[in-house]
Design a protein around this motif. Structure first.
Motif, short mmCIF file in Angstrom:
data_model
loop_
_atom_site.label_atom_id
_atom_site.label_comp_id
_atom_site.label_asym_id
_atom_site.label_seq_id
_atom_site.Cartn_x
_atom_site.Cartn_y
_atom_site.Cartn_z
N GLU A 241 -14.26 4.66 0.34
CA GLU A 241 -12.99 5.07 0.93
C GLU A 241 -11.85 4.33 0.22
O GLU A 241 -12.05 3.27 -0.37
N ASN A 242 -10.70 4.93 0.28
CA ASN A 242 -9.52 4.33 -0.33
C ASN A 242 -8.78 3.51 0.73
O ASN A 242 -8.21 4.07 1.68
N GLN A 243 -8.79 2.19 0.58
CA GLN A 243 -8.11 1.31 1.53
C GLN A 243 -6.74 0.87 1.03
O GLN A 243 -6.10 0.05 1.66
N ASP A 244 -6.31 1.43 -0.10
CA ASP A 244 -4.94 1.21 -0.58
C ASP A 244 -4.01 2.22 0.08
O ASP A 244 -4.43 3.28 0.55
N ALA A 245 -2.72 1.89 0.10
CA ALA A 245 -1.70 2.83 0.56
C ALA A 245 -0.40 2.50 -0.16
O ALA A 245 -0.17 1.34 -0.53
N TYR A 246 0.43 3.53 -0.35
CA TYR A 246 1.76 3.26 -0.89
C TYR A 246 2.77 4.21 -0.25
O TYR A 246 2.41 5.25 0.30
N GLN A 247 4.03 3.82 -0.36
CA GLN A 247 5.11 4.63 0.20
C GLN A 247 6.36 4.42 -0.64
O GLN A 247 6.63 3.30 -1.10
N VAL A 248 7.11 5.49 -0.84
CA VAL A 248 8.40 5.43 -1.54
C VAL A 248 9.42 6.16 -0.68
O VAL A 248 9.15 7.24 -0.16
N GLN A 249 10.60 5.56 -0.52
CA GLN A 249 11.63 6.20 0.28
C GLN A 249 13.01 5.80 -0.23
O GLN A 249 13.17 4.78 -0.91
N SER A 250 14.01 6.60 0.09
CA SER A 250 15.39 6.32 -0.25
C SER A 250 16.12 5.88 1.01
O SER A 250 16.09 6.58 2.02
N ILE A 251 16.74 4.68 0.94
CA ILE A 251 17.47 4.14 2.08
C ILE A 251 18.84 3.69 1.57
O ILE A 251 18.93 2.85 0.67
N ALA A 252 19.89 4.26 2.13
CA ALA A 252 21.26 3.95 1.69
C ALA A 252 21.33 4.16 0.18
O ALA A 252 21.03 5.23 -0.33
N GLU A 253 21.71 3.12 -0.58
CA GLU A 253 21.82 3.23 -2.03
C GLU A 253 20.57 2.73 -2.76
O GLU A 253 20.57 2.60 -3.98
N TYR A 254 19.50 2.50 -2.02
CA TYR A 254 18.32 1.84 -2.57
C TYR A 254 17.12 2.78 -2.65
O TYR A 254 16.96 3.68 -1.82
N THR A 255 16.27 2.53 -3.62
CA THR A 255 14.93 3.10 -3.63
C THR A 255 13.97 2.00 -3.21
O THR A 255 13.99 0.90 -3.77
N VAL A 256 13.15 2.28 -2.22
CA VAL A 256 12.23 1.30 -1.67
C VAL A 256 10.80 1.77 -1.95
O VAL A 256 10.44 2.90 -1.63
N ALA A 257 10.00 0.90 -2.54
CA ALA A 257 8.60 1.22 -2.82
C ALA A 257 7.74 0.07 -2.32
O ALA A 257 8.12 -1.10 -2.44
N VAL A 258 6.58 0.40 -1.78
CA VAL A 258 5.66 -0.63 -1.27
C VAL A 258 4.23 -0.19 -1.54
O VAL A 258 3.89 0.99 -1.41
N VAL A 259 3.39 -1.14 -1.93
CA VAL A 259 1.95 -0.93 -2.15
C VAL A 259 1.19 -1.95 -1.31
O VAL A 259 1.52 -3.14 -1.32
N CYS A 260 0.19 -1.48 -0.58
CA CYS A 260 -0.68 -2.36 0.20
C CYS A 260 -2.14 -2.10 -0.17
O CYS A 260 -2.53 -0.96 -0.40
N ASP A 261 -2.91 -3.16 -0.22
CA ASP A 261 -4.34 -3.11 -0.55
C ASP A 261 -5.09 -3.70 0.63
O ASP A 261 -5.08 -4.92 0.84
N GLY A 262 -5.73 -2.85 1.44
CA GLY A 262 -6.34 -3.28 2.68
C GLY A 262 -7.69 -3.93 2.51
O GLY A 262 -8.38 -3.76 1.50
N MET A 263 -8.06 -4.69 3.52
CA MET A 263 -9.37 -5.36 3.54
C MET A 263 -9.83 -5.43 4.99
O MET A 263 -9.02 -5.31 5.92
N GLY A 264 -11.12 -5.60 5.18
CA GLY A 264 -11.62 -5.76 6.54
C GLY A 264 -12.73 -4.81 6.90
O GLY A 264 -12.92 -4.48 8.07
N GLY A 265 -13.48 -4.35 5.90
CA GLY A 265 -14.62 -3.50 6.19
C GLY A 265 -14.24 -2.06 6.45
O GLY A 265 -13.09 -1.66 6.30
N THR A 266 -15.23 -1.27 6.87
CA THR A 266 -15.03 0.15 7.09
C THR A 266 -13.88 0.39 8.06
O THR A 266 -13.84 -0.18 9.15
#
Length: 247
Positions: A19-44
């Motif tokens: 399974e893919n336990q990574d996630a990412y998101q990109v969004q535009s807020i005000a004058e900014y571009t916001v990007a985030v990447v998370c790499d999960g852990m903790g079993g199934t």
């Protein structure tokens, strides 16, 4: 998306994990571009839940507090605040479900505008600044092997192949108080910020990343090519990357 930014993102389960336990998101807020990447852990299921909560809550909370013309320090404070609330949300979910009580996630994020990128991280997901002058790692891994490198017990190359390279010393979820690092980066038009999970950097070198992003004439497919390289080398972990270009 902000008119002065181009963004690409990719995530893949890899060749070994179920399974893919990574996630990412990109969004535009005000004058900014916001990007985030998370790499999960903790079993199934646990890692997948933690990373999903991490990207969602971090983005939601930033949307409430980011305003135009903020200073770098104000952006840093907003990111720290949002990381803290993401940590609280993950811990709350874990407390309510014994099956995922040990779940957690890394986080690396960037808030970018035309002259500035503010980056924060917790864990071993990374941010790089990339230009024609080269590739520079912005973040510092919060990991056992990084601590060993700092103390002279390992070389960076030995750390790359060390059997304990996946043991991290900070994360969202397990720690009651989130302790991210923050960095302010001046960046120019034509330069890039890359956010990625360790599934990419453990299989692809910094120089290969630099080549595909800067020296290839097919920028729109550079992340796909890097993923192909990672999978060709076995891709034992999930692979996730977000690339931001200042235009």
């Amino acid at each position: 998306m902000c008119f002065y930014m181009r963004v690409w993102g990719i995530t893949d389960t890899g060749m070994v994990r179920k399974e893919n336990q990574d996630a990412y998101q990109v969004q535009s807020i005000a004058e900014y571009t916001v990007a985030v990447v998370c790499d999960g852990m903790g079993g199934t299921n646990g890692g997948q839940i933690a990373s999903s909560i991490g990207v969602r809550v971090f983005g939601d909370e930033l949307e409430k507090v980011l305003r135009k013309d903020m200073t770098a320090e104000q952006i840093r404070q907003a990111m720290t605040y949002s990381v803290s609330l993401a940590n609280d949300a993950i811990r709350c979910e874990a407390d309510n479900n014994p099956e995922i009580r040990r779940m957690g996630t890394t986080l690396v994020a960037a808030v970018g505008r035309d002259d500035l990128a503010v980056v924060c991280n917790i864990g071993d997901s990374r941010a790089y600044r990339i230009s024609r002058e080269g590739i520079q790692q912005i973040t510092k891994d919060h990991s056992l092997v990084e601590d060993m490198v700092e103390h002279g017990e390992l070389t960076p190359n030995e750390a790359r192949h060390h059997p304990n390279r996946n043991l991290i010393t900070r994360a969202l979820g397990p720690d009651a108080v989130a302790q991210p690092d923050e960095f302010s980066v001046a960046w120019k038009k034509g330069e890039f910020i890359l956010l990625c999970s360790d599934g990419l950097v453990n299989t692809v070198t910094d120089q290969e990343i630099l080549f595909e992003i800067i020296h290839s004439d097919q920028l729109d497919s550079c992340l796909n090519r890097l993923l192909t390289v990672a999978k060709g080398r076995g891709a034992p972990d999930n692979v996730t990357a977000v690339l931001l270009m200042n235009i």
